[in-house]
Design a protein around this motif. Structure first.
Motif, PDB file in Angstrom:
ATOM      1  N   TYR A  36       0.698  -1.417   0.167  1.00 44.53           N
ATOM      2  CA  TYR A  36      -0.218   0.140  -0.418  1.00 44.53           C
ATOM      3  C   TYR A  36       0.590   0.922   0.434  1.00 44.53           C
ATOM      4  N   SER A  37       2.211   1.545   0.906  1.00 45.26           N
ATOM      5  CA  SER A  37       2.818   2.436   0.183  1.00 45.26           C
ATOM      6  C   SER A  37       3.276   2.782  -0.571  1.00 45.26           C
ATOM      7  N   ALA A  38       4.071   1.161  -1.095  1.00 45.57           N
ATOM      8  CA  ALA A  38       5.066   1.550  -2.719  1.00 45.57           C
ATOM      9  C   ALA A  38       3.942   1.875  -3.537  1.00 45.57           C
ATOM     10  N   MET A  39       2.616   1.867  -3.135  1.00 45.36           N
ATOM     11  CA  MET A  39       1.135   2.524  -4.611  1.00 45.36           C
ATOM     12  C   MET A  39       1.824   3.989  -4.388  1.00 45.36           C
ATOM     13  N   ALA A  40       1.346   4.273  -3.108  1.00 45.18           N
ATOM     14  CA  ALA A  40       1.359   5.400  -3.018  1.00 45.18           C
ATOM     15  C   ALA A  40       2.506   6.224  -2.943  1.00 45.18           C
ATOM     16  N   LEU A  41       3.515   5.586  -2.837  1.00 53.06           N
ATOM     17  CA  LEU A  41       4.772   6.383  -3.220  1.00 53.06           C
ATOM     18  C   LEU A  41       5.299   6.579  -4.568  1.00 53.06           C
ATOM     19  N   ALA A  42       5.236   5.823  -5.681  1.00 53.96           N
ATOM     20  CA  ALA A  42       4.920   5.411  -6.814  1.00 53.96           C
ATOM     21  C   ALA A  42       4.042   6.040  -7.248  1.00 53.96           C
ATOM     22  N   ILE A  43       2.485   6.494  -7.012  1.00 52.45           N
ATOM     23  CA  ILE A  43       1.880   7.741  -6.955  1.00 52.45           C
ATOM     24  C   ILE A  43       2.116   8.993  -7.147  1.00 52.45           C
ATOM     25  N   SER A  44       3.073   9.414  -5.502  1.00 49.65           N
ATOM     26  CA  SER A  44       3.566  10.333  -5.369  1.00 49.65           C
ATOM     27  C   SER A  44       4.618  10.875  -6.214  1.00 49.65           C
ATOM     28  N   ASP A  45       5.808   9.673  -6.959  1.00 53.37           N
ATOM     29  CA  ASP A  45       6.419  10.720  -7.564  1.00 53.37           C
ATOM     30  C   ASP A  45       6.596  10.466  -8.729  1.00 53.37           C
ATOM     31  N   ARG A  46       5.204   9.475  -9.457  1.00 55.05           N
ATOM     32  CA  ARG A  46       4.859  10.325 -10.649  1.00 55.05           C
ATOM     33  C   ARG A  46       3.961  11.304 -11.454  1.00 55.05           C
ATOM     34  N   ILE A  47       3.103  11.669  -9.978  1.00 55.25           N
ATOM     35  CA  ILE A  47       2.611  13.208 -10.515  1.00 55.25           C
ATOM     36  C   ILE A  47       3.029  13.919  -9.397  1.00 55.25           C
ATOM     37  N   GLN A  48       4.377  14.204  -9.211  1.00 54.90           N
ATOM     38  CA  GLN A  48       5.215  14.656  -8.134  1.00 54.90           C
ATOM     39  C   GLN A  48       4.632  15.748  -7.270  1.00 54.90           C
ATOM     40  N   LYS A  49       4.259  15.376  -6.589  1.00 51.50           N
ATOM     41  CA  LYS A  49       2.991  15.633  -5.151  1.00 51.50           C
ATOM     42  C   LYS A  49       3.583  14.853  -3.447  1.00 51.50           C
ATOM     43  N   ASP A  50       3.688  16.234  -3.028  1.00 53.83           N
ATOM     44  CA  ASP A  50       3.767  15.274  -2.053  1.00 53.83           C
ATOM     45  C   ASP A  50       3.317  14.043  -0.551  1.00 53.83           C
ATOM     46  N   TYR A  51       3.467  12.955  -0.746  1.00 54.46           N
ATOM     47  CA  TYR A  51       3.367  11.558   0.018  1.00 54.46           C
ATOM     48  C   TYR A  51       2.002  11.781   0.542  1.00 54.46           C
ATOM     49  N   ALA A  52       2.077  12.735   1.255  1.00 55.79           N
ATOM     50  CA  ALA A  52       1.315  12.652   2.583  1.00 55.79           C
ATOM     51  C   ALA A  52      -0.760  13.073   2.206  1.00 55.79           C
ATOM     52  N   ILE A  53      -0.272  13.718   1.144  1.00 59.43           N
ATOM     53  CA  ILE A  53      -0.913  14.131   0.015  1.00 59.43           C
ATOM     54  C   ILE A  53      -1.938  13.413  -0.875  1.00 59.43           C
ATOM     55  N   VAL A  54      -1.218  12.546  -0.845  1.00 63.61           N
ATOM     56  CA  VAL A  54      -1.716  11.478  -1.588  1.00 63.61           C
ATOM     57  C   VAL A  54      -1.900  10.416  -0.709  1.00 63.61           C
ATOM     58  N   LEU A  55      -1.399   9.848  -0.689  1.00 65.60           N
ATOM     59  CA  LEU A  55      -1.688   8.490   0.796  1.00 65.60           C
ATOM     60  C   LEU A  55      -3.047   9.674   1.263  1.00 65.60           C
ATOM     61  N   ILE A  56      -3.289  10.475   2.241  1.00 61.08           N
ATOM     62  CA  ILE A  56      -4.671  11.251   2.293  1.00 61.08           C
ATOM     63  C   ILE A  56      -5.824  11.537   0.929  1.00 61.08           C
ATOM     64  N   THR A  57      -5.440  11.141  -0.316  1.00 59.60           N
ATOM     65  CA  THR A  57      -6.559  11.037  -1.000  1.00 59.60           C
ATOM     66  C   THR A  57      -6.874  10.061  -1.454  1.00 59.60           C
ATOM     67  N   ILE A  58      -5.902   8.741  -1.625  1.00 58.07           N
ATOM     68  CA  ILE A  58      -6.378   7.427  -1.354  1.00 58.07           C
ATOM     69  C   ILE A  58      -6.945   6.389  -0.599  1.00 58.07           C
ATOM     70  N   ASN A  59      -6.573   7.021   0.600  1.00 58.82           N
ATOM     71  CA  ASN A  59      -7.847   6.784   2.176  1.00 58.82           C
ATOM     72  C   ASN A  59      -8.535   7.251   1.895  1.00 58.82           C
ATOM     73  N   LEU A  60      -9.037   8.288   1.397  1.00 61.23           N
ATOM     74  CA  LEU A  60     -10.575   9.080   1.215  1.00 61.23           C
ATOM     75  C   LEU A  60     -11.383   7.966   0.471  1.00 61.23           C
ATOM     76  N   ILE A  61     -10.740   7.716  -0.659  1.00 65.26           N
ATOM     77  CA  ILE A  61     -11.530   6.705  -2.010  1.00 65.26           C
ATOM     78  C   ILE A  61     -11.503   5.489  -1.420  1.00 65.26           C
ATOM     79  N   VAL A  62     -10.510   4.956  -0.039  1.00 60.48           N
ATOM     80  CA  VAL A  62     -10.423   3.661   0.503  1.00 60.48           C
ATOM     81  C   VAL A  62     -11.751   3.693   1.658  1.00 60.48           C
ATOM     82  N   PHE A  63     -11.948   4.552   2.371  1.00 59.17           N
ATOM     83  CA  PHE A  63     -12.966   4.988   3.387  1.00 59.17           C
ATOM     84  C   PHE A  63     -13.706   4.534   2.956  1.00 59.17           C
ATOM     85  N   THR A  64     -14.730   4.942   2.415  1.00 57.92           N
ATOM     86  CA  THR A  64     -15.444   5.362   1.090  1.00 57.92           C
ATOM     87  C   THR A  64     -16.491   3.470   1.629  1.00 57.92           C
TER      88      THR A  64
END
Length: 207
Positions: A36-64
């Protein structure tokens, strides 16, 4: 009981801090994070966004999924892990990336990975033993096991494989650390449950 809950909240928060350090050291080792962290880190590197923002956003989707199908798993620990873990990891990156360099050689990276796996195991143990809510991603496998005729192990494994595959396709690192986190954390977590977390969460009644 109030003192006992405050104690468990403290243990849960410290557990997330330790877990975040483990995630950071796994990244530093270049041997692969948990899926899960590897996926978030990969997305963060790919879109050049802070890891925290990416992880919080993914968690928002999963939280549904959690709020629709697994509300009993929601607690204060859900939100500390949801919002806090990514922030803690990003903070460690900003602090320690200036002080530490990527280790050279397999032995050095392997030793860092071992330390990281132990920290991840201890952090997960403390956060789960506190029993104050399940993180969005962790709840998905539990919900699947409840609603499908599939054992929890295979539900968790399928989710981890999907996350690892996404990470790989996005150019993330999927390696020995990923494999150990997917298959080998159980015994370490049980060890820390027995000798550390259960003792920390215990509440001794006043005489």
């Amino acid at each position: 009981m109030l003192k006992g809950k405050k104690r468990r909240i403290l243990v849960m928060c410290i557990g997330n801090l330790i877990l975040a350090m483990g995630v950071y050291l796994l990244k530093l080792s270049l041997m692969g994070n948990d899926s899960y962290s590897a996926m978030a880190l990969a997305i963060s590197d790919r879109i050049q966004k802070d890891y925290a923002i990416v992880l919080i956003t993914i968690n928002l989707i999963v939280f549904t999924v959690e709020i629709c199908l697994g509300r009993k798993y929601i607690g204060i620990g859900t939100f500390v892990n949801w919002f806090g873990l990514g922030i803690f990891v990003s903070l460690y990156m900003k602090i320690f990336d200036r002080l530490l360099t990527t280790p050279e050689g397999f032995v050095a990276r392997f030793l860092i990975m071992v330390i990281a796996v132990l920290l991840v195991s201890l952090g997960v143990s403390m956060y789960q033993t506190a029993d104050l809510g399940i993180a969005p991603y962790d709840s998905v496998s539990l919900i699947m096991a409840e609603r499908l005729p599939i054992p929890y192990f295979w539900c968790r494994m399928s989710n981890d494989v999907i996350c690892a595959l996404i990470s790989y396709l996005l150019g993330g690192i999927v390696g020995l650390g990923t494999l150990i986190c997917s298959l080998g954390l159980g015994p370490f977590i049980q060890f820390f449950n027995r000798f550390v977390s259960e003792k920390l969460c215990a509440y001794r009644k006043e005489q």
